[in-house]
Design a protein around this motif. Structure first.
Motif, mmCIF file in Angstrom:
data_model
loop_
_atom_site.group_PDB
_atom_site.id
_atom_site.type_symbol
_atom_site.label_atom_id
_atom_site.label_comp_id
_atom_site.label_asym_id
_atom_site.label_seq_id
_atom_site.Cartn_x
_atom_site.Cartn_y
_atom_site.Cartn_z
ATOM 1 N N UNK A 1 51.619 12.864 -41.120
ATOM 2 C CA UNK A 1 50.927 12.460 -39.687
ATOM 3 C C UNK A 1 51.571 13.395 -38.454
ATOM 4 N N UNK A 2 52.339 14.580 -38.855
ATOM 5 C CA UNK A 2 52.708 15.412 -37.974
ATOM 6 C C UNK A 2 53.885 14.841 -37.086
ATOM 7 N N UNK A 3 54.368 13.749 -37.670
ATOM 8 C CA UNK A 3 55.457 12.895 -36.787
ATOM 9 C C UNK A 3 55.112 11.776 -35.985
ATOM 10 N N UNK A 4 53.965 11.540 -36.111
ATOM 11 C CA UNK A 4 53.344 10.490 -35.157
ATOM 12 C C UNK A 4 54.023 9.307 -35.202
ATOM 13 N N UNK B 1 54.198 14.843 -32.572
ATOM 14 C CA UNK B 1 55.003 16.058 -32.250
ATOM 15 C C UNK B 1 54.495 17.363 -32.668
ATOM 16 N N UNK B 2 53.885 17.502 -33.714
ATOM 17 C CA UNK B 2 53.459 18.487 -34.127
ATOM 18 C C UNK B 2 52.090 19.065 -33.188
ATOM 19 N N UNK B 3 51.247 18.020 -32.373
ATOM 20 C CA UNK B 3 50.372 18.404 -31.778
ATOM 21 C C UNK B 3 48.847 18.768 -32.138
ATOM 22 N N UNK C 1 57.622 3.342 -26.023
ATOM 23 C CA UNK C 1 58.216 3.066 -24.502
ATOM 24 C C UNK C 1 58.681 4.179 -23.887
ATOM 25 N N UNK C 2 58.955 5.215 -24.649
ATOM 26 C CA UNK C 2 59.501 6.329 -23.837
ATOM 27 C C UNK C 2 58.622 7.334 -23.480
ATOM 28 N N UNK C 3 57.150 7.098 -23.685
ATOM 29 C CA UNK C 3 56.204 8.110 -23.526
ATOM 30 C C UNK C 3 56.166 8.281 -21.845
ATOM 31 N N UNK D 1 38.556 19.522 -28.535
ATOM 32 C CA UNK D 1 39.143 18.759 -27.305
ATOM 33 C C UNK D 1 39.691 17.305 -27.419
ATOM 34 N N UNK D 2 38.583 16.589 -28.298
ATOM 35 C CA UNK D 2 39.174 15.350 -28.806
ATOM 36 C C UNK D 2 40.261 15.351 -29.380
ATOM 37 N N UNK D 3 40.373 16.157 -30.445
ATOM 38 C CA UNK D 3 41.581 16.230 -31.234
ATOM 39 C C UNK D 3 42.634 16.497 -30.611
ATOM 40 N N UNK D 4 42.556 17.469 -29.666
ATOM 41 C CA UNK D 4 43.731 17.619 -28.746
ATOM 42 C C UNK D 4 44.252 16.463 -28.007
ATOM 43 N N UNK D 5 43.341 15.703 -27.629
ATOM 44 C CA UNK D 5 43.774 14.521 -26.747
ATOM 45 C C UNK D 5 44.177 13.320 -27.607
ATOM 46 N N UNK D 6 43.803 13.080 -28.629
ATOM 47 C CA UNK D 6 44.202 12.074 -29.857
ATOM 48 C C UNK D 6 45.655 12.376 -30.299
ATOM 49 N N UNK D 7 46.120 13.708 -30.070
ATOM 50 C CA UNK D 7 47.127 14.095 -30.835
ATOM 51 C C UNK D 7 48.195 14.642 -29.847
ATOM 52 N N UNK D 8 47.853 14.367 -28.662
ATOM 53 C CA UNK D 8 48.878 14.850 -27.465
ATOM 54 C C UNK D 8 50.205 14.434 -27.545
ATOM 55 N N UNK D 9 50.440 13.403 -28.023
ATOM 56 C CA UNK D 9 51.646 12.548 -28.130
ATOM 57 C C UNK D 9 52.471 12.726 -29.668
#
Length: 262
Positions: free
Chosen positions: A247-250, A214-216, A256-258, A204-212
Motif C-alpha cells: 500500500x505504499x506505506x498507507x 508515504x510513497x505518494x 491525527x498528525x496529518x 489527478x484523482x489518483x494523486x489526490x487519493x494518495x497524497x497522504x
C-alpha cells in the motif's frame, strides 16, 4: 522458473492483479488456469500465457467443480490457488439494500471460500499454497463502503482459519492487502473523485487519493503480483497466516498528525 510444473488456479484472472499474476507465473513456468465471468478479458490473458480458460462464477460450487474437472484433464491437480475475485459493496449501512449486501458477500467472500473449499483436496495432496487477496479495507474502514469493508475483513479471517486448520497438512495460506492499485476497477472509483472534486483526469484523482500515502502513488498490478508470487512460491516456505500490505506505506500513517503536514 519458480513455478515450473505447477498449476495455478486464479480467480478474477482476466484483469488487474489476477491478470498480472497469471502473466508472471506463466513466465516462470506455471500452468495457469484463469477463472472469471467474462470470456473476452480471459482470452486476452490466455493468449499471453497459454493458460486454460474456465469461464464461470467462483462463488458457485458447481461452476468451480466443473472448472476443476477441466483443470485435472489438462494439467492435473492444483498447486496454487489465488483467491483474487472481488467486487464492490459500497454505501452506508443505513441505506444499503439486502441485495447490495448479498452481492458484496458473494463477490468478495463467497468466491474465496468456495474456491478454497473445492481446491483443498488437491492442495493437501500437493502441499500447495493459497493466497487470498483482501485489501487494506480489511484492516481499516473506508467511508460508506460497509459491504466491501466487512467482507474484506472476513477474507482475512478466512485466510487465518485456512492457515490454522491446514498448515499441518502442508497447505500454506497467506493474505495480501493492497491499497490503491491502478486497475480498471479503481479507475471507476477515480471517476467518482473526478466528478466530486471537479478534476480534469483520472491521474489527478489518483494523486489526490494518495497524497497522504508515504510513497505518494498507487501501486501497479505488477507490483502487487510480485508480492503474491513470492508468498505463493517455495521461497516463502515458512510463511503461513501472514498478512502483507502492499500500500505504499498507507497503513503506517498516524491520521491525527496529518494536520501538522503542510
Amino acid at each position: 522458473m519458480r513455478f515450473s510444473g505447477k498449476t495455478a488456479f486464479i480467480t478474477g484472472g482476466g484483469t488487474g492483479i489476477g491478470a498480472a499474476v497469471a502473466r508472471r507465473m506463466a513466465s516462470e513456468g506455471a500452468n495457469v488456469v484463469l477463472m472469471g465471468r467474462r470470456r473476452e478479458p480471459l482470452e486476452a490473458v490466455a493468449k499471453d500465457t497459454g493458460g486454460l480458460i474456465v469461464e464461470g462464477d467462483a462463488a458457485d460450487a458447481a461452476s468451480v467443480r466443473a472448472a476443476l474437472e477441466k483443470v485435472h484433464d489438462r494439467f492435473g491437480p492444483v498447486d496454487i490457488l489465488l483467491a483474487n475475485a472481488g467486487g464492490h459493496g459500497v454505501g452506508p449501512t443505513i441505506s444499503m439494500s439486502d441485495e447490495t449486501w448479498a452481492l458484496a458477500t458473494r463477490l468478495n467472500l463467497d468466491t474465496a471460500f468456495v474456491t478454497a473449499r473445492e481446491c483443498l483436496p488437491d492442495l493437501i495432496a500437493r502441499k500447495g499454497s493459497i493466497v487470498v487477496v483482501a485489501s487494506i479495507a480489511g484492516l481499516f474502514a473506508g467511508p460508506q463502503a460497509a459491504g466491501y469493508v466487512t467482507m474484506k475483513h472476513a477474507c482475512i479471517g478466512l485466510g487465518k482459519s485456512l492457515a490454522r486448520d491446514y498448515g499441518r497438512q502442508g497447505v500454506r495460506t497467506n493474505i495480501v492487502c493492497p491499497g490503491w492499485v491502478s486497475t480498471a476497477m479503481a479507475d471507476e472509483q477515480m471517476g467518482v473523485i473526478v466528478a466530486k472534486h471537479k478534476l480534469t483526469s483520472v491521474d489527478e484523482a489518483y494523486r489526490l487519493v494518495t497524497k497522504d500515502v508515504p510513497l505518494g502513488r498507487p501501486a501497479t498490478p505488477e507490483e502487487v503480483s510480485n508480492v503474491i508470487c513470492f508468498v505463493a512460491s517455495d521461497e516463502a516456505a515458512m510463511m503461513n497466516g501472514s498478512i502483507l500490505t502492499v500500500d505504499g506505506g498507507a497503513c503506517v500513517v498516524d491520521l491525527p498528525t496529518l494536520a501538522f503536514v503542510d
